[in-house]
Design a protein around this motif. Structure first.
Motif, PDB file in Angstrom:
ATOM      1  N   GLY A  65       0.787  -1.229   0.000  1.00  0.00           N
ATOM      2  CA  GLY A  65       0.000   0.000   0.000  1.00  0.00           C
ATOM      3  C   GLY A  65       0.815   1.273   0.000  1.00  0.00           C
ATOM      4  O   GLY A  65       0.263   2.356  -0.236  1.00  0.00           O
ATOM      5  N   SER A  66       2.131   1.171   0.255  1.00  0.00           N
ATOM      6  CA  SER A  66       2.933   2.393   0.401  1.00  0.00           C
ATOM      7  C   SER A  66       4.096   2.509  -0.585  1.00  0.00           C
ATOM      8  O   SER A  66       4.548   3.621  -0.871  1.00  0.00           O
ATOM      9  N   ALA A  67       4.576   1.392  -1.105  1.00  0.00           N
ATOM     10  CA  ALA A  67       5.764   1.418  -1.964  1.00  0.00           C
ATOM     11  C   ALA A  67       5.442   1.964  -3.352  1.00  0.00           C
ATOM     12  O   ALA A  67       4.282   1.993  -3.782  1.00  0.00           O
ATOM     13  N   LYS A  68       6.483   2.417  -4.027  1.00  0.00           N
ATOM     14  CA  LYS A  68       6.349   2.922  -5.393  1.00  0.00           C
ATOM     15  C   LYS A  68       7.367   2.245  -6.306  1.00  0.00           C
ATOM     16  O   LYS A  68       8.465   1.889  -5.882  1.00  0.00           O
ATOM     17  N   LEU A  69       6.968   2.073  -7.549  1.00  0.00           N
ATOM     18  CA  LEU A  69       7.863   1.574  -8.586  1.00  0.00           C
ATOM     19  C   LEU A  69       8.028   2.726  -9.569  1.00  0.00           C
ATOM     20  O   LEU A  69       7.192   2.950 -10.434  1.00  0.00           O
ATOM     21  N   GLY A  70       9.116   3.484  -9.380  1.00  0.00           N
ATOM     22  CA  GLY A  70       9.255   4.729 -10.121  1.00  0.00           C
ATOM     23  C   GLY A  70       8.227   5.709  -9.588  1.00  0.00           C
ATOM     24  O   GLY A  70       8.076   5.870  -8.380  1.00  0.00           O
ATOM     25  N   PRO A  71       7.480   6.358 -10.467  1.00  0.00           N
ATOM     26  CA  PRO A  71       6.458   7.311  -9.998  1.00  0.00           C
ATOM     27  C   PRO A  71       5.144   6.645  -9.622  1.00  0.00           C
ATOM     28  O   PRO A  71       4.272   7.272  -9.015  1.00  0.00           O
ATOM     29  N   LEU A  72       4.984   5.362  -9.988  1.00  0.00           N
ATOM     30  CA  LEU A  72       3.697   4.690  -9.783  1.00  0.00           C
ATOM     31  C   LEU A  72       3.653   3.942  -8.460  1.00  0.00           C
ATOM     32  O   LEU A  72       4.555   3.157  -8.153  1.00  0.00           O
ATOM     33  N   VAL A 123       2.832   0.998  -6.051  1.00  0.00           N
ATOM     34  CA  VAL A 123       2.755  -0.437  -6.306  1.00  0.00           C
ATOM     35  C   VAL A 123       1.303  -0.914  -6.253  1.00  0.00           C
ATOM     36  O   VAL A 123       0.912  -1.825  -6.985  1.00  0.00           O
ATOM     37  N   SER A 124       0.492  -0.293  -5.400  1.00  0.00           N
ATOM     38  CA  SER A 124      -0.903  -0.712  -5.266  1.00  0.00           C
ATOM     39  C   SER A 124      -1.676  -0.555  -6.575  1.00  0.00           C
ATOM     40  O   SER A 124      -2.534  -1.377  -6.905  1.00  0.00           O
ATOM     41  N   ILE A 125      -1.372   0.506  -7.338  1.00  0.00           N
ATOM     42  CA  ILE A 125      -2.041   0.714  -8.630  1.00  0.00           C
ATOM     43  C   ILE A 125      -1.635  -0.379  -9.605  1.00  0.00           C
ATOM     44  O   ILE A 125      -2.481  -0.953 -10.318  1.00  0.00           O
ATOM     45  N   ILE A 126      -0.341  -0.677  -9.656  1.00  0.00           N
ATOM     46  CA  ILE A 126       0.155  -1.725 -10.547  1.00  0.00           C
ATOM     47  C   ILE A 126      -0.455  -3.067 -10.173  1.00  0.00           C
ATOM     48  O   ILE A 126      -0.912  -3.829 -11.038  1.00  0.00           O
ATOM     49  N   PHE A 127      -0.482  -3.359  -8.872  1.00  0.00           N
ATOM     50  CA  PHE A 127      -1.038  -4.632  -8.410  1.00  0.00           C
ATOM     51  C   PHE A 127      -2.508  -4.752  -8.793  1.00  0.00           C
ATOM     52  O   PHE A 127      -2.948  -5.796  -9.299  1.00  0.00           O
ATOM     53  N   ALA A 128      -3.297  -3.699  -8.537  1.00  0.00           N
ATOM     54  CA  ALA A 128      -4.726  -3.742  -8.850  1.00  0.00           C
ATOM     55  C   ALA A 128      -4.957  -3.906 -10.351  1.00  0.00           C
ATOM     56  O   ALA A 128      -5.865  -4.642 -10.763  1.00  0.00           O
ATOM     57  N   ALA A 129      -4.131  -3.249 -11.166  1.00  0.00           N
ATOM     58  CA  ALA A 129      -4.270  -3.353 -12.622  1.00  0.00           C
ATOM     59  C   ALA A 129      -3.960  -4.772 -13.102  1.00  0.00           C
ATOM     60  O   ALA A 129      -4.700  -5.343 -13.921  1.00  0.00           O
ATOM     61  N   VAL A 130      -2.884  -5.355 -12.579  1.00  0.00           N
ATOM     62  CA  VAL A 130      -2.508  -6.718 -12.976  1.00  0.00           C
ATOM     63  C   VAL A 130      -3.570  -7.714 -12.529  1.00  0.00           C
ATOM     64  O   VAL A 130      -3.966  -8.617 -13.283  1.00  0.00           O
ATOM     65  N   LEU A 131      -4.058  -7.554 -11.293  1.00  0.00           N
ATOM     66  CA  LEU A 131      -5.084  -8.468 -10.787  1.00  0.00           C
ATOM     67  C   LEU A 131      -6.367  -8.353 -11.606  1.00  0.00           C
ATOM     68  O   LEU A 131      -7.027  -9.358 -11.877  1.00  0.00           O
TER      69      LEU A 131
END
Length: 323
Positions: free
Chosen positions: A161-168, A170-178
């Motif tokens: 819920g708190s980490a970022k991958l670059g500017p994004l 991680v929660s957004i990336i995870f939700a999109a992949v799921l």
């Protein structure tokens, strides 16, 4: 001749012009609306709702409800975090953070399994049962925590819920992949197609050799696990586990699914529609907040959106020849 895609996604597609209009209104309401930081913040906040909605979507497509996911988002992370955080905010056991995460997911799965077992074995009404579980788990969360907040769980617990991958985030990336994985599963896996068949007509599904009870049980277990994950995302975003975490999320989930043209009787709805509903709700709340609208009117807007979505569903169903 209209394509099958258009028929299945018709209502969800009609929401996009409204979403575009919402962006235009938001730009006039506040200069901060279209900034990268605001848009990412909205998507990050919506990521937990998206995961929660995906779980409910599976249950609803199979013709059932699981309102208890609202309380699972608080109860499961509360137990998991309390096992790894020192007293006085936790149980003082100091367990490995990864164990706390596993326990959180297992608790979510067990809650879903309990609901699914009662629905499939004793044929209990899933709406009433899950409503009772929502109330029970809400009270149990307060009882376990003493109404206290568990502050600053370890980084392993808050990473999603708190980490970022670059500017994004991680929660957004995870939700999109799921979201993509669940959409592919429903459309291309035999079990995913079986879920639609069960929701449309469980008796015909049984006659066709589909293991109805087993699949329904699995949808409840999945919803419970997804609710636990949503709770972990929320806990990571606010760096704590709050006793009333997830309050009114069941309403938001149902509103998102109503916007996405899901049938309350099961068997109809798409993941594209569900995520469209999540995005619409998230940006409506953001625009109203930036316009300094009181929070109680933001909450009231969800109820109004459900009514409008139901009317729109009725219109589109009649137009394509469904009752």
């Amino acid at each position: 001749m209209r394509s099958q895609f258009w028929l299945r996604e018709r209502q969800a597609l009609t929401v996009w012009p409204a979403l575009l209009l919402l962006f235009i209104v938001g730009a006039f309401v506040s200069q901060a609306f279209l900034t990268t930081s605001n848009l990412l913040n909205v998507l990050q906040q919506a990521s937990s709702l998206a995961v929660l909605t995906l779980g409910m979507a599976l249950v609803l497509l199979a013709g059932n409800f699981d309102l208890s996911i609202e309380s699972t988002t608080a109860f499961a992370p509360m137990i998991g975090a309390s096992l790894i955080v020192a007293a006085p905010f936790g149980f003082g056991l100091g367990l490995n953070p990864w164990i706390g995460l596993i326990v959180t997911l297992v608790i979510g799965g067990l809650i879903g399994a309990f609901n699914g077992f009662l629905v499939t074995r004793f044929r209990l009404n899933s709406f009433i049962l899950s409503l009772a579980m929502l109330i029970f788990l809400r009270g149990a969360t307060l009882g376990v925590s003493g109404g206290q907040t568990v502050y600053s769980p370890p980084p392993e617990f808050t990473f999603l819920g708190s980490a970022k991958l670059g500017p994004l985030p991680v929660s957004i990336i995870f939700a999109a992949v799921l979201t993509i994985l669940v959409a592919v599963f429903l459309n291309h896996h035999r079990v995913g197609r079986a879920i639609y068949a069960i929701g449309a007509n469980p008796h015909a599904a049984r006659a066709a050799g589909i293991k109805v009870d087993r699949i329904v049980l699995c949808t409840f277990i999945t919803a419970g696990i997804f609710a636990a994950i949503a709770g972990i995302i929320t806990s990571g975003r606010i760096d704590s586990v709050v006793a009333n975490q997830g309050t009114n999320e069941a309403l938001s989930v149902m509103a998102a699914l109503a916007i996405g043209a899901f049938s309350l009787n099961g068997g109809r709805g798409t993941i594209f529609g569900a995520i469209t509903g999540v995005l619409f709700l998230a940006f409506v709340a953001n625009v109203l907040t930036l316009a300094n609208v009181p929070s109680y009117w933001v909450d009231a807007s969800r109820g109004a959106i459900i009514v409008i979505a139901l009317l729109l569903t009725r219109y589109t169903n009649r137009d394509i020849g469904q009752d």
